[in-house]
Write an enzyme that holds these catalytic residues in place. Structure first.
Site, PDB file in Angstrom:
ATOM      1  N   ASP A  65      -2.812   4.646  -2.539  1.00 13.52           N
ATOM      2  CA  ASP A  65      -3.899   5.449  -1.613  1.00 13.52           C
ATOM      3  C   ASP A  65      -4.386   6.770  -2.018  1.00 13.52           C
ATOM      4  OD1 ASP A  65      -5.067   5.198   1.348  1.00 13.52           O
ATOM      5  OD2 ASP A  65      -3.852   7.041   1.270  1.00 13.52           O
ATOM      6  N   GLU A  90      -6.766   3.582  -5.286  1.00 15.36           N
ATOM      7  CA  GLU A  90      -7.827   3.637  -4.533  1.00 15.36           C
ATOM      8  C   GLU A  90      -8.582   5.124  -5.286  1.00 15.36           C
ATOM      9  OE1 GLU A  90      -9.803   4.937  -0.014  1.00 15.36           O
ATOM     10  OE2 GLU A  90      -7.831   5.550  -0.923  1.00 15.36           O
ATOM     11  N   HIS A 139     -10.510  -1.901   5.075  1.00 16.19           N
ATOM     12  CA  HIS A 139     -10.281  -1.357   6.260  1.00 16.19           C
ATOM     13  C   HIS A 139     -10.985   0.112   6.594  1.00 16.19           C
ATOM     14  CE1 HIS A 139      -7.515   0.726   3.778  1.00 16.19           C
ATOM     15  NE2 HIS A 139      -7.481   1.481   4.655  1.00 16.19           N
ATOM     16  N   ASP A 140     -11.649   0.703   5.810  1.00 14.56           N
ATOM     17  CA  ASP A 140     -12.447   1.886   5.864  1.00 14.56           C
ATOM     18  C   ASP A 140     -13.891   1.460   6.138  1.00 14.56           C
ATOM     19  OD1 ASP A 140     -10.197   3.409   5.774  1.00 14.56           O
ATOM     20  OD2 ASP A 140     -10.244   3.839   3.671  1.00 14.56           O
ATOM     21  N   ASP A 145       0.935  -1.217   0.070  1.00 13.83           N
ATOM     22  CA  ASP A 145       0.002  -0.135  -0.038  1.00 13.83           C
ATOM     23  C   ASP A 145       0.914   1.313  -0.080  1.00 13.83           C
ATOM     24  OD1 ASP A 145      -2.025   1.886   0.498  1.00 13.83           O
ATOM     25  OD2 ASP A 145      -3.213   0.400   1.753  1.00 13.83           O
TER      26      ASP A 145
HETATM   27  O1  ISL Z   1     -12.729   6.010   5.410  1.00 14.32           O
HETATM   28  C1  ISL Z   1     -13.141   7.173   4.947  1.00 14.32           C
HETATM   29  C2  ISL Z   1     -13.780   8.158   5.913  1.00 14.32           C
HETATM   30  O2  ISL Z   1     -14.723   7.326   6.493  1.00 14.32           O
HETATM   31  C3  ISL Z   1     -12.848   7.481   3.631  1.00 14.32           C
HETATM   32  O3  ISL Z   1     -13.392   8.791   3.238  1.00 14.32           O
HETATM   33  C4  ISL Z   1     -11.331   7.467   3.385  1.00 14.32           C
HETATM   34  O4  ISL Z   1     -10.647   8.575   3.996  1.00 14.32           O
HETATM   35  C5  ISL Z   1     -11.154   7.660   1.829  1.00 14.32           C
HETATM   36  O5  ISL Z   1     -11.493   6.396   1.317  1.00 14.32           O
HETATM   37  C6  ISL Z   1      -9.597   7.441   1.745  1.00 14.32           C
HETATM   38  O6  ISL Z   1      -8.846   6.423   2.651  1.00 14.32           O
HETATM   39  C7  ISL Z   1      -7.659   6.195   2.207  1.00 14.32           C
HETATM   40  O7  ISL Z   1      -6.950   7.299   2.600  1.00 14.32           O
HETATM   41  C8  ISL Z   1      -6.757   7.722   4.070  1.00 14.32           C
HETATM   42  C9  ISL Z   1      -6.774   6.800   5.162  1.00 14.32           C
HETATM   43  O8  ISL Z   1      -7.278   7.086   6.300  1.00 14.32           O
HETATM   44  C10 ISL Z   1      -7.745   5.399   4.791  1.00 14.32           C
HETATM   45  O9  ISL Z   1      -7.453   4.546   5.613  1.00 14.32           O
HETATM   46  C11 ISL Z   1      -7.196   4.981   3.360  1.00 14.32           C
HETATM   47  O10 ISL Z   1      -7.883   3.924   2.970  1.00 14.32           O
HETATM   48  C12 ISL Z   1      -5.860   8.917   4.378  1.00 14.32           C
HETATM   49  O11 ISL Z   1      -4.566   8.094   3.933  1.00 14.32           O
END
Ligand code: ISL
Length: 530
Positions: A202, A262, A321-322, A100
């Site tokens: 990411d 992503e 994980h989100d 990642d």
């Molecule tokens: O999980 C979210 C809010 O509830 C999403 O908006 C998330 O922030 C978004 O999908 C981006 O995610 C990625 O980048 C973030 C990180 O916190 C997330 O875990 C990651 O998947 C910042 O790096």
């Protein structure tokens, strides 16, 4: 004719949140050796690649998504030697490693940022997005942070603001700076040279921000100020495609290397736009994740995704994980029947399936009390939004104390149901969800029609049954998914006979089926034609 097999197109990719997978040091946090220890479990499950959420050194404001060194391994996860061992042993088991890469922002503890913020004339100042206050004072523009508050943070010492799309401890990099681009391309090379074969990028579609830092227009949206803007100027800028091309050129210098992005605030069209032979191999589209347990709601999104992609190879993901786990979204109490239907869907669609650790045993989200919330976004928005701890609980391996995950104090609590729901228990139960995942993956691996075959919805007289056909050369499968909890009688397509290849319910095998068919409630049935 079948094309030569390609791991990321034909295989199953399994996401591990390393903190929560398996702890070998009693720290309460999972580690790399813990993953290596479970490789035979993963190989038995039948996965082809492991996507590891970030393992780089991080102060963990955002649990690894705030990186302090792109080329290192965080000591809490182990050493570079441990990583090397994991890669080699995984490769020996036919499993690729996908890292990642969080390249939109760094941690505020990254040496680049420490240098950048130290003085206006520091050579690394321009690695980040520094701006003077607006003419009347205050932040340079109206951009908001995803995790709450304005996107700009005032730096008293140097008298400027820096921009952060996420937490203030995650300053955004300046991708217009050629040195930043070069550094990042070297990060790809560095890990490719360590034997890594894939990357999950990411929030790649926010690398670039408007050159003139214009205000975003107002829009009706959700509850957060961030959702009350049209993200015209902080998302999807035209310069992005050039960088994706640069990344692709690096990857194309290595055998079967892969990148999936992503797509933040994804639409099928946006996700499709950034994938292709001269850009990323794939992008995530999260629309399917938002569908109810409903055949038409799901099929509509699947078809929209396919339509947007055209010739490009699809991928499907129900968990990460989100988001709230699909077992929590779709499961009813502890019953897993609906999850078997969803598993059959994920693994028989045309496209790369992504699994998230614990999905194969139907792990449910944990409920975290307010005082125990660790995800800062949950602390901020509770009770409207409790954050993302729920889907990140430790893997449920067995019924022993702490589920075999750790002998220490786990960083997040185990789900209280783990003594009944765990890998060991489901491994010994042929009717378990885990057993069904294993069968599905094995069937998929053995049948080119289920991997590369064409996909076509099949009209069926029952609205609660989703039906589609996968066909390749002389082989074809009919997939029937009963989304209703009551049994259904339906008519099979005329003039053909079918043999059950796999069902979530007991069913006599090897008995040709023609004409009328009775399906149990929530049955997932895969029939072979002929
Ligand atoms: O999980 C979210 C809010 O509830 C999403 O908006 C998330 O922030 C978004 O999908 C981006 O995610 C990625 O980048 C973030 C990180 O916190 C997330 O875990 C990651 O998947 C910042 O790096």
């Amino acid at each position: 004719m079948q094309q030569q097999s390609l791991w990321w197109r034909d295989g199953v990719i399994y996401q591990i949140y390393p903190r929560s997978f398996n702890d070998t040091t009693a720290s309460g946090i999972g580690d790399l050796n813990g993953i290596t220890e479970k490789l035979s479990y993963l190989a038995d499950l039948g996965v082809d690649a492991l996507w590891l959420s970030p393992i780089n050194p991080s102060p963990d404001v955002d649990f690894g998504y705030d990186v302090a060194d792109y080329r290192g391994i965080d000591p809490k996860f182990g050493t570079m030697k441990d990583f090397d061992r994991l890669v080699k042993q995984a490769n020996r088991a036919g499993i690729q490693i996908v890292l990642d890469l969080v390249l939109n922002h760094t941690s505020d503890q990254h040496p680049w940022f420490l240098a950048s913020r130290s003085a206006r004339d520091n050579p690394l100042r321009d690695y980040y997005l520094w701006r003077d206050p607006a003419p009347g004072g205050g932040p340079p523009n109206n951009w908001q942070a995803v995790f709450g508050g304005p996107g700009w943070e005032w730096d008293e010492a140097t008298g400027q603001y820096y921009y952060h799309m996420f937490y203030k401890e995650q300053p955004d990099l300046n991708w217009r700076n050629p040195k930043v681009r070069q550094e990042m391309l070297d990060v790809f090379r560095f890990w490719l040279d360590q034997g890594v074969r894939g990357f999950r990028l990411d929030v790649f579609n926010v690398y670039f921000k408007d050159k003139r830092f214009r205000d975003n227009p107002f829009a009706l949206g959700g509850i957060r100020p961030f959702d009350l803007q049209r993200h015209l100027y902080d998302f999807n800028q035209p310069e992005l495609v050039g960088v994706l091309q640069d990344i692709r050129n690096v990857l194309d210098g290595y055998d079967a290397a892969y990148a999936i992005g992503e797509t933040f605030l994804s639409t099928p069209e946006k996700a499709a736009e950034y994938a292709g032979p001269d850009r990323l191999h794939a992008c995530f589209n999260f629309e399917v994740t938002k569908a109810r347990y409903h055949p038409q709601a799901l099929m509509r999104r699947i078809l929209a995704w396919q339509e947007a992609l055209g010739e490009k190879w699809p991928n499907y993901v129900f968990n990460n994980h989100d988001v709230i786990r699909s077992a929590t979204r779709y499961g009813q109490g502890e019953d897993d029947q609906r999850l078997k239907v969803m598993a059959a869907l994920l693994l028989t669609l045309r496209g790369t399936p992504f699994l998230y650790y614990g999905e194969e045993i139907g792990m449910r989200d944990i409920k975290v009390r307010r005082k125990d919330i660790l995800d800062p976004i949950g602390k901020r928005y509770w009770p409207i939004y409790p954050g993302r701890d729920g889907c990140r609980a430790p893997m449920q391996w067995d019924a022993s104390p702490q589920s075999g995950f750790t002998t220490g104090e786990p960083w997040l609590p185990l789900h209280p149901g783990y003594p009944a729901r765990n890998v060991e228990q489901q491994s010994s139960d042929p009717s378990s969800l885990l057993a069904f995942y294993r069968q599905l993956i094995a069937l998929r691996r053995a049948q080119p029609a289920l991997i590369q075959g064409d996909f076509a919805p099949v009209a069926i007289s029952k609205r609660s049954v989703m039906a589609y056909r996968r066909a390749h050369a002389d082989d074809a499968f009919l997939i029937l998914l009963n989304f209703s909890s009551v049994s259904q009688s339906l008519s099979l397509p005329a003039g053909r006979s079918f043999t059950p290849a796999l069902s979530s319910h007991p069913r006599p095998a090897d008995q040709p089926l023609t004409g009328a068919l009775q399906m149990s409630g929530n049955e997932a049935l895969i029939l072979r034609e002929g």
